[in-house]
Design a protein around this motif. Sequence first.
Motif, PDB file in Angstrom:
ATOM      1  N   ASP A  35      58.966  -8.699  95.516  1.00 38.58           N
ATOM      2  CA  ASP A  35      59.017  -7.480  94.705  1.00 38.58           C
ATOM      3  C   ASP A  35      58.540  -7.711  93.270  1.00 38.58           C
ATOM      4  O   ASP A  35      58.959  -7.043  92.352  1.00 38.58           O
ATOM      5  CB  ASP A  35      60.433  -6.914  94.706  1.00 38.58           C
ATOM      6  CG  ASP A  35      61.468  -7.886  94.148  1.00 38.58           C
ATOM      7  OD1 ASP A  35      61.153  -9.088  94.050  1.00 38.58           O
ATOM      8  OD2 ASP A  35      62.577  -7.447  93.814  1.00 38.58           O
ATOM      9  N   PRO A  37      56.258  -7.445  89.988  1.00 36.83           N
ATOM     10  CA  PRO A  37      55.341  -6.408  89.494  1.00 36.83           C
ATOM     11  C   PRO A  37      53.895  -6.905  89.565  1.00 36.83           C
ATOM     12  O   PRO A  37      53.638  -8.013  89.993  1.00 36.83           O
ATOM     13  CB  PRO A  37      55.784  -6.198  88.047  1.00 36.83           C
ATOM     14  CG  PRO A  37      56.604  -7.379  87.696  1.00 36.83           C
ATOM     15  CD  PRO A  37      57.122  -7.979  88.963  1.00 36.83           C
ATOM     16  N   TRP A  38      53.004  -6.105  89.098  1.00 40.98           N
ATOM     17  CA  TRP A  38      51.582  -6.395  89.212  1.00 40.98           C
ATOM     18  C   TRP A  38      51.281  -7.836  88.816  1.00 40.98           C
ATOM     19  O   TRP A  38      51.559  -8.275  87.704  1.00 40.98           O
ATOM     20  CB  TRP A  38      50.787  -5.406  88.372  1.00 40.98           C
ATOM     21  CG  TRP A  38      49.336  -5.457  88.613  1.00 40.98           C
ATOM     22  CD1 TRP A  38      48.705  -5.401  89.824  1.00 40.98           C
ATOM     23  CD2 TRP A  38      48.314  -5.565  87.633  1.00 40.98           C
ATOM     24  NE1 TRP A  38      47.354  -5.471  89.648  1.00 40.98           N
ATOM     25  CE2 TRP A  38      47.073  -5.568  88.307  1.00 40.98           C
ATOM     26  CE3 TRP A  38      48.306  -5.657  86.251  1.00 40.98           C
ATOM     27  CZ2 TRP A  38      45.863  -5.659  87.654  1.00 40.98           C
ATOM     28  CZ3 TRP A  38      47.104  -5.737  85.601  1.00 40.98           C
ATOM     29  CH2 TRP A  38      45.901  -5.739  86.294  1.00 40.98           C
ATOM     30  N   ASP A  39      50.705  -8.570  89.734  1.00 40.76           N
ATOM     31  CA  ASP A  39      50.443 -10.005  89.595  1.00 40.76           C
ATOM     32  C   ASP A  39      49.623 -10.348  88.351  1.00 40.76           C
ATOM     33  O   ASP A  39      49.932 -11.306  87.640  1.00 40.76           O
ATOM     34  CB  ASP A  39      49.719 -10.472  90.864  1.00 40.76           C
ATOM     35  CG  ASP A  39      49.320 -11.929  90.809  1.00 40.76           C
ATOM     36  OD1 ASP A  39      50.209 -12.770  90.563  1.00 40.76           O
ATOM     37  OD2 ASP A  39      48.129 -12.229  91.012  1.00 40.76           O
ATOM     38  N   LYS A  40      48.597  -9.598  88.062  1.00 41.63           N
ATOM     39  CA  LYS A  40      47.710  -9.928  86.933  1.00 41.63           C
ATOM     40  C   LYS A  40      48.423  -9.759  85.596  1.00 41.63           C
ATOM     41  O   LYS A  40      48.150 -10.492  84.652  1.00 41.63           O
ATOM     42  CB  LYS A  40      46.424  -9.092  86.962  1.00 41.63           C
ATOM     43  CG  LYS A  40      45.612  -9.228  88.242  1.00 41.63           C
ATOM     44  CD  LYS A  40      45.424 -10.666  88.668  1.00 41.63           C
ATOM     45  CE  LYS A  40      44.735 -10.755  90.003  1.00 41.63           C
ATOM     46  NZ  LYS A  40      45.422 -11.529  91.005  1.00 41.63           N
ATOM     47  N   ALA A  41      49.344  -8.816  85.524  1.00 39.86           N
ATOM     48  CA  ALA A  41      50.122  -8.650  84.289  1.00 39.86           C
ATOM     49  C   ALA A  41      50.981  -9.879  84.045  1.00 39.86           C
ATOM     50  O   ALA A  41      51.121 -10.339  82.904  1.00 39.86           O
ATOM     51  CB  ALA A  41      50.989  -7.401  84.365  1.00 39.86           C
ATOM     52  N   HIS A  43      50.271 -12.922  85.006  1.00 39.67           N
ATOM     53  CA  HIS A  43      49.347 -13.967  84.552  1.00 39.67           C
ATOM     54  C   HIS A  43      49.038 -13.795  83.070  1.00 39.67           C
ATOM     55  O   HIS A  43      49.090 -14.751  82.292  1.00 39.67           O
ATOM     56  CB  HIS A  43      48.043 -13.921  85.363  1.00 39.67           C
ATOM     57  CG  HIS A  43      48.171 -14.531  86.715  1.00 39.67           C
ATOM     58  ND1 HIS A  43      47.904 -15.849  86.964  1.00 39.67           N
ATOM     59  CD2 HIS A  43      48.554 -13.997  87.898  1.00 39.67           C
ATOM     60  CE1 HIS A  43      48.108 -16.111  88.235  1.00 39.67           C
ATOM     61  NE2 HIS A  43      48.507 -14.993  88.832  1.00 39.67           N
ATOM     62  N   THR A  92      40.159 -13.573  89.476  1.00 40.54           N
ATOM     63  CA  THR A  92      40.823 -12.528  88.691  1.00 40.54           C
ATOM     64  C   THR A  92      42.077 -13.077  87.993  1.00 40.54           C
ATOM     65  O   THR A  92      42.432 -12.605  86.912  1.00 40.54           O
ATOM     66  CB  THR A  92      41.167 -11.313  89.562  1.00 40.54           C
ATOM     67  OG1 THR A  92      41.891 -11.757  90.721  1.00 40.54           O
ATOM     68  CG2 THR A  92      39.901 -10.577  89.992  1.00 40.54           C
ATOM     69  N   ASP A  93      42.726 -14.069  88.610  1.00 38.53           N
ATOM     70  CA  ASP A  93      43.856 -14.725  87.935  1.00 38.53           C
ATOM     71  C   ASP A  93      43.359 -15.490  86.707  1.00 38.53           C
ATOM     72  O   ASP A  93      43.978 -15.431  85.638  1.00 38.53           O
ATOM     73  CB  ASP A  93      44.562 -15.701  88.877  1.00 38.53           C
ATOM     74  CG  ASP A  93      45.388 -15.010  89.953  1.00 38.53           C
ATOM     75  OD1 ASP A  93      45.567 -13.785  89.882  1.00 38.53           O
ATOM     76  OD2 ASP A  93      45.851 -15.724  90.864  1.00 38.53           O
ATOM     77  N   ALA A  96      42.659 -12.961  83.980  1.00 38.49           N
ATOM     78  CA  ALA A  96      43.897 -12.478  83.355  1.00 38.49           C
ATOM     79  C   ALA A  96      44.513 -13.560  82.472  1.00 38.49           C
ATOM     80  O   ALA A  96      44.975 -13.276  81.357  1.00 38.49           O
ATOM     81  CB  ALA A  96      44.891 -12.033  84.425  1.00 38.49           C
TER      82      ALA A  96
END
Length: 123
Positions: A35, A37-41, A43, A92-93, A96
């Motif tokens: 659960d 939150p958005w993975d890139k945030a 990072h 993308t990681d 970020a």
Amino acid sequence: MKQFLSSKFFKVLFALGVLAIFLGSVTPGKQLPSDLPWDKALHFIGYFGLAFLARMGSDKRPSWLLIVSCITFSLIIELIQLFIPNRGFEWTDVLANSLGVLTGTVVALLIRPLVVKGAVKRP
């Protein structure tokens, strides 16, 4: 404004940040909470903090070297994830992470002279 923190304080926090990011990054994918939150945030925030602490704790190193070091750490972590179950390399990681590093460095450059004892403005 009175400067009230030493660069040593930020160096300790930086070391803890490196450890936290490393441990979180090498945890197998199935052991991570589903659960999040958005993975890139996450990072961006993690590497923002890492770069911020690096700049706040460093008296002698130029900002460009801290930026390159933090982004290199990010790339190494992403490469290590190729060998961890349910994890993998993602450009993308890295993007970020890099944006977090750049932003964290700029913020630290702006506030370091106000917060750290004996700090001087650095490029």
